[in-house]
Scaffold this motif. Structure first.
Motif, PDB file in Angstrom:
ATOM      1  N   MET A   1     -10.576 -13.594   3.223  1.00 21.29           N
ATOM      2  CA  MET A   1     -10.929 -12.380   2.474  1.00 21.29           C
ATOM      3  C   MET A   1      -9.694 -11.490   2.331  1.00 21.29           C
ATOM      4  N   GLN A   2      -9.488 -10.943   1.127  1.00 19.35           N
ATOM      5  CA  GLN A   2      -8.329 -10.089   0.884  1.00 19.35           C
ATOM      6  C   GLN A   2      -8.460  -8.802   1.696  1.00 19.35           C
ATOM      7  N   TYR A   3      -7.358  -8.363   2.275  1.00 16.42           N
ATOM      8  CA  TYR A   3      -7.378  -7.161   3.112  1.00 16.42           C
ATOM      9  C   TYR A   3      -7.725  -5.926   2.287  1.00 16.42           C
ATOM     10  N   GLN A   4      -8.612  -5.088   2.809  1.00 17.00           N
ATOM     11  CA  GLN A   4      -9.030  -3.870   2.141  1.00 17.00           C
ATOM     12  C   GLN A   4      -8.237  -2.683   2.702  1.00 17.00           C
ATOM     13  N   ILE A   5      -7.412  -2.083   1.867  1.00 19.50           N
ATOM     14  CA  ILE A   5      -6.580  -0.967   2.297  1.00 19.50           C
ATOM     15  C   ILE A   5      -7.447   0.229   2.676  1.00 19.50           C
ATOM     16  N   THR A   6      -7.078   0.953   3.712  1.00 19.24           N
ATOM     17  CA  THR A   6      -7.849   2.108   4.165  1.00 19.24           C
ATOM     18  C   THR A   6      -7.051   3.399   3.965  1.00 19.24           C
ATOM     19  N   HIS A   7      -7.745   4.523   4.132  1.00 18.59           N
ATOM     20  CA  HIS A   7      -7.067   5.817   4.013  1.00 18.59           C
ATOM     21  C   HIS A   7      -6.001   5.967   5.094  1.00 18.59           C
ATOM     22  N   ALA A   8      -6.291   5.440   6.286  1.00 21.67           N
ATOM     23  CA  ALA A   8      -5.306   5.507   7.371  1.00 21.67           C
ATOM     24  C   ALA A   8      -4.046   4.721   7.009  1.00 21.67           C
ATOM     25  N   ASP A   9      -4.218   3.585   6.328  1.00 13.85           N
ATOM     26  CA  ASP A   9      -3.058   2.792   5.884  1.00 13.85           C
ATOM     27  C   ASP A   9      -2.208   3.593   4.907  1.00 13.85           C
ATOM     28  N   LEU A  10      -2.882   4.234   3.955  1.00 13.24           N
ATOM     29  CA  LEU A  10      -2.148   5.032   2.956  1.00 13.24           C
ATOM     30  C   LEU A  10      -1.391   6.172   3.625  1.00 13.24           C
TER      31      LEU A  10
END
Length: 290
Positions: A1-10
């Protein structure tokens, strides 16, 4: 599954993009340095791509990191707007917009327009930059460009606000000598960094043997030299009236009329902050160009 970027990542990418060092990013995020290091490495692994390259200048963002940082800034601006709106009980225009134009356009046209309405938008911040060339808006150098050009880049969208003519101008002391010969007066002109400027093209066509006594890297500096009485120059008509003791010594120069464009990237067009600046600047700059 493709990684889902999070607000913490941003937030992580934005902090390192702004700080350019693990220590500064850790300070911005209020965590320790080792946490930033591990988090960036974990995110790069999850995305399968490098986000930063370490160099003597610090951690330099890749194109992917720059794109993520831009989206993080948009999210940050949206959160700020929501907080202000909750506090004030109304819709508020907020965020930071980067705007670029030439020094002459800034002083003669942009600043008077901004002074007329910016007090109505206390949550809106501007970063103003001056350049004689188009900023690469696609790489986040600017969100809005205000430019004198007859050929705006095709990848930008915007509005034509009118056009300006160029006239030979100077103090009255030069009028008689200029009437005798254009070679009998000292000329002030753009230097080689502006060799494609319409007034340079005009001078080379009309007076190929005319060598300027003074050369400058900006029209604003040329205008200052003209106002001191050092010589004559071809300047846009909107600048002449603001120069003390300077008057037009010719009619409009043929082939020099240039349009004023207010431009942005297509992805910025729907931003409330950009829309607001377009709506506020358009009528004021159009009036200034009449």
């Amino acid at each position: 599954m493709q990684y889902q970027i999070t607000h913490a990542d941003l937030s992580l990418v934005l902090a390192l993009e702004r700080g350019r060092s693990l220590a500064k990013a850790a300070e911005l995020l209020k965590v320790d340095v080792s946490t930033v290091f591990r988090s960036i490495r974990r995110l790069e692994s999850a995305l399968g791509t490098a986000l930063f390259v370490k160099s003597r200048k610090g951690y330099l963002p890749t194109d992917t990191a720059q794109a993520l940082a831009e989206q993080a800034e948009r999210a940050e601006q949206a959160l700020d707007a929501a907080r202000i709106a909750l506090t004030s009980g109304e819709q508020v225009v907020s965020g930071t917009v980067r705007l670029t134009c030439t020094e002459a356009v800034m002083h003669s046209l942009l600043l008077p327009a901004l002074a007329d309405f910016m007090s109505n938008y206390p949550a809106l911040s501007l970063e103003l930059g001056t350049s004689n060339t188009f900023a690469n808006l696609s790489r986040r150098d600017a969100d809005i460009a205000l430019r004198l050009t007859n050929t705006p880049p095709e990848h930008l969208v915007g509005r034509c606000l009118g056009s300006t003519s160029y006239v030979v101008c100077g103090q009255a002391q030069w009028r008689e000598r200029l009437g005798e010969s254009h070679h009998s007066v000292p000329w002030i002109a753009p230097d080689d960094s502006m060799q494609d400027h319409p007034t340079v093209v005009w001078r080379n066509q009309q007076y190929p043997g005319l060598n300027p006594r003074y050369q400058c890297s900006s029209m604003s500096t040329i205008a200052q030299l003209v106002s001191t009485g050092l010589g004559v120059a071809a300047l846009p008509d909107y600048m002449v009236d603001a120069l003390p003791e300077v008057e037009a010594l010719s009619g409009p120069l043929p082939g020099c009329d240039t349009q004023l464009w207010l431009l942005t990237r297509p992805d910025c067009r729907a931003l409330r902050s950009v829309q607001t600046l377009f709506e506020e600047l358009t009528p004021r700059l159009r009036d200034a160009m009449l």
